[in-house]
Design an enzyme around this catalytic site. Structure first.
Site, PDB file in Angstrom:
ATOM      1  N   HIS A 295      51.505  48.027  46.410  1.00  0.00           N
ATOM      2  CA  HIS A 295      51.394  48.602  45.070  1.00  0.00           C
ATOM      3  C   HIS A 295      52.488  48.085  44.135  1.00  0.00           C
ATOM      4  O   HIS A 295      52.492  48.408  42.950  1.00  0.00           O
ATOM      5  CB  HIS A 295      51.455  50.139  45.196  1.00  0.00           C
ATOM      6  CG  HIS A 295      51.256  50.863  43.896  1.00  0.00           C
ATOM      7  ND1 HIS A 295      50.494  50.370  42.862  1.00  0.00           N
ATOM      8  CD2 HIS A 295      51.716  52.043  43.451  1.00  0.00           C
ATOM      9  CE1 HIS A 295      50.495  51.224  41.856  1.00  0.00           C
ATOM     10  NE2 HIS A 295      51.242  52.253  42.191  1.00  0.00           N
ATOM     11  N   CYS A 296      53.429  47.280  44.651  1.00  0.00           N
ATOM     12  CA  CYS A 296      54.590  46.940  43.816  1.00  0.00           C
ATOM     13  C   CYS A 296      54.645  45.477  43.360  1.00  0.00           C
ATOM     14  O   CYS A 296      54.496  45.191  42.181  1.00  0.00           O
ATOM     15  CB  CYS A 296      55.874  47.295  44.569  1.00  0.00           C
ATOM     16  SG  CYS A 296      55.979  49.053  44.959  1.00  0.00           S
ATOM     17  N   ILE A 297      54.847  44.568  44.315  1.00  0.00           N
ATOM     18  CA  ILE A 297      55.186  43.181  43.941  1.00  0.00           C
ATOM     19  C   ILE A 297      54.070  42.489  43.133  1.00  0.00           C
ATOM     20  O   ILE A 297      54.372  41.808  42.143  1.00  0.00           O
ATOM     21  CB  ILE A 297      55.573  42.340  45.196  1.00  0.00           C
ATOM     22  CG1 ILE A 297      56.706  43.043  45.975  1.00  0.00           C
ATOM     23  CG2 ILE A 297      55.975  40.920  44.834  1.00  0.00           C
ATOM     24  CD1 ILE A 297      57.969  43.325  45.187  1.00  0.00           C
ATOM     25  N   ASP A 300      54.030  45.270  39.468  1.00  0.00           N
ATOM     26  CA  ASP A 300      55.146  45.686  38.606  1.00  0.00           C
ATOM     27  C   ASP A 300      55.620  44.606  37.621  1.00  0.00           C
ATOM     28  O   ASP A 300      55.902  44.920  36.458  1.00  0.00           O
ATOM     29  CB  ASP A 300      56.354  46.132  39.457  1.00  0.00           C
ATOM     30  CG  ASP A 300      55.999  47.277  40.391  1.00  0.00           C
ATOM     31  OD1 ASP A 300      54.924  47.891  40.203  1.00  0.00           O
ATOM     32  OD2 ASP A 300      56.791  47.553  41.310  1.00  0.00           O
TER      33      ASP A 300
END
Ligand SMILES: NC(=O)c1ccc[n+]([C@@H]2O[C@H](COP(=O)([O-])OP(=O)(O)OC[C@H]3O[C@@H](n4cnc5c(N)ncnc54)[C@H](O)[C@@H]3O)[C@@H](O)[C@H]2O)c1
Length: 459
Positions: A295-297, A300
């Site tokens: 869900h991040c790299i 974001d």
């Protein structure tokens, strides 16, 4: 509930040295409650980030209420089941005995003294920030806020979100941030399944909207987290989180590009990284793979790209890293196709098994997993697809990805039946010797095998 001048008028009576000290009064009461562990903690959004926080605060003696829209999740948590593989059910069963409860009833927001908002921050279909989870949450909680609460946003987002999107919503019924209530941005740095760090040992960055907000934020976190890193503003804290993840995305993009170059040159990228990592300064090893997920790299960095446009700036490093990283499943697929071709086979009709479909080792999280893109490429090109992942027993159906598949147990026979296996995620649970011995062709995206055996192809 509308709080306006009436509440502050009462507070005006509370004077210290003739100075109106509303903020101090609320802040002092909040601090006292937190240090006596009499404060109630509310965690909004009970996912990968919210659950560890809820457990941490319960385990150190706070009463914790978890809020979520998902009725099933709330019921499961109240039954003592986490539904996240790496969070042991026994911890939630114990938390329940120690007073933790989950609810969908947002009117209970008023019970909490400290609130942490841990809701998703995805991209929409135009790859722009989708702040709807944050704004919906703020709208939902605003009607139940009361003076003396601290509200900390933990979701990853672009600089300015707390000030521009959160504050006006929190203040919509007349409460004033910095005086009646306190607003903080404190990014979550949770690294699921990381054995070296736990919630309390990961230093936590905290930025407040005002000095009183920062003090409230410190009071909220200091009991649960070993080291706090106060910064001068919510924007600084928001940007800090993005810098950390952009740094990872760019370095992963760089090392993935280096893998493609070194492969063409006949040089082993993993040997190069290991050698470079012996330099005692100025080099941090990053490892190539089939592309980053989670869900991040993959998400974001594009929050900053979007916000930077408002300032007339193109974030070229972010775009380039994103381009390279998202192309990696195609690169792996091309290596698979040419390895089959060399063996007089086509993708179409070949039995191909993907090993590891979670986005990283030892977790069950499938979000943005590059393995799924790889699976789609194999299926859409006529491959006879299967997968093995001990952490994902059944392929979870989503709107975007549909596979009617379950994980296959890896046996000598199953491995020997495959025309190729693609080692996409390096779970510890795999028997790598068994795979090496019985698979006919291994496409190794993780550098598990360092030998130059002809049936092992780096990709
Ligand atoms: N997963 C990670 O490792 C990680 C690490 C650091 C930061 N983050 C950030 O933390 C945030 C949360 O991520 P996550 O992985 O925990 O997400 P998640 O999807 O696992 O959990 C989010 C939870 O919020 C709930 N929810 C959605 N809207 C809600 C609302 N309006 N009110 C209450 N609950 C609501 C969902 O039902 C879900 O249970 C994101 O911004 C993410 O970028 C995640």
């Amino acid at each position: 509930m509308v709080y306006a001048s009436a509440f502050r008028a009462n507070a005006v009576a509370d004077k210290i040295d003739g100075q109106v000290s509303m903020a101090n009064t609320s802040l002092d009461i909040l601090r006292q409650k937190l240090s006596a562990k009499q404060a109630v903690i509310g965690i909004v959004g009970l996912g990968y980030v919210g659950q560890p926080l809820a457990l941490r605060y319960t385990e150190i003696g706070f009463r914790v209420i978890g809020f979520d829209l998902d009725e099933t999740k709330v019921q499961e948590l109240n039954a003592g089941h986490s539904a996240i593989e790496h969070i042991d059910d026994t911890r939630f069963a114990e938390a329940r005995q120690n007073g933790f409860e989950a609810t969908t009833d947002f009117s209970r927001i008023a019970e909490a003294d400290g609130l942490m908002l841990c809701v998703p921050t995805p991209l929409n279909k135009y790859r722009e920030p989708d702040l709807s989870f944050i704004t919906d949450t703020c709208e939902k909680i605003a009607d139940h806020l009361r003076p003396g609460q601290v509200i900390a946003l933990e979701s990853t987002t672009y600089p300015g979100t707390t000030k521009e999107e959160v504050l006006p919503r929190l203040e919509k019924n007349g409460l004033k941030v910095g005086e009646d209530i306190f607003a903080v941005y404190s990014p979550e740095r949770e690294d699921p399944a990381n054995q070296k760090f736990t919630t309390n040992t990961i230093p936590k960055v905290v930025g407040g909207h005002t000095e009183a907000c920062l003090q409230a934020g410190i009071a909220l976190y200091e009991h649960a987290i070993d080291k706090l890193v106060p910064v001068s503003s919510t924007e600084t804290a928001e940007m800090t989180k993005l810098l950390e993840n952009i740094y990872r995305a760019v370095n992963i993009g760089l090392v993935n590009e280096m893998k493609i170059v070194t492969d063409r040159m006949g040089i082993d990228i993993f040997e190069v990284i290991d050698a470079a990592a012996t330099k005692p300064f100025g080099f941090t090893p990053y490892y190539p793979g089939p592309g980053p997920g989670g869900h991040c790299i993959p998400i974001d960095p594009f929050y900053l790209t979007w916000k930077a446009r408002e300032y007339g700036i193109n974030t070229r490093f972010i775009e380039l890293a994103g381009e390279i990283n998202t192309s990696m499943p195609n690169y792996v697929f091309s290596k698979l196709a040419s390895a089959l071709n060399e063996r007089q086979k086509a993708v179409r009709g070949s039995k191909i098994m993907v090993l590891g479909i979670a986005y990283k080792k030892n977790v069950d999280d499938m979000r943005e997993s590059p393995s799924v893109t790889l699976m789609e490429l194999i299926r859409d090109n006529g491959g006879n697809l299967s997968y093995a992942d001990p952490h994902v027993p059944v392929f979870p159906k989503t709107q975007e990805h549909v596979f009617d598949l379950s994980s296959v147990a890896l046996t000598q026979k199953v491995l020997a039946e495959q025309d190729a296996v693609v080692l996409a995620t390096n779970h510890d649970a795999f028997d790598y010797d068994l795979i090496k011995e019985h698979a006919n062709l291994i496409i190794d995206t993780r550098g598990i095998y360092r030998t130059g055996e002809p049936h092992i192809i780096r990709a």
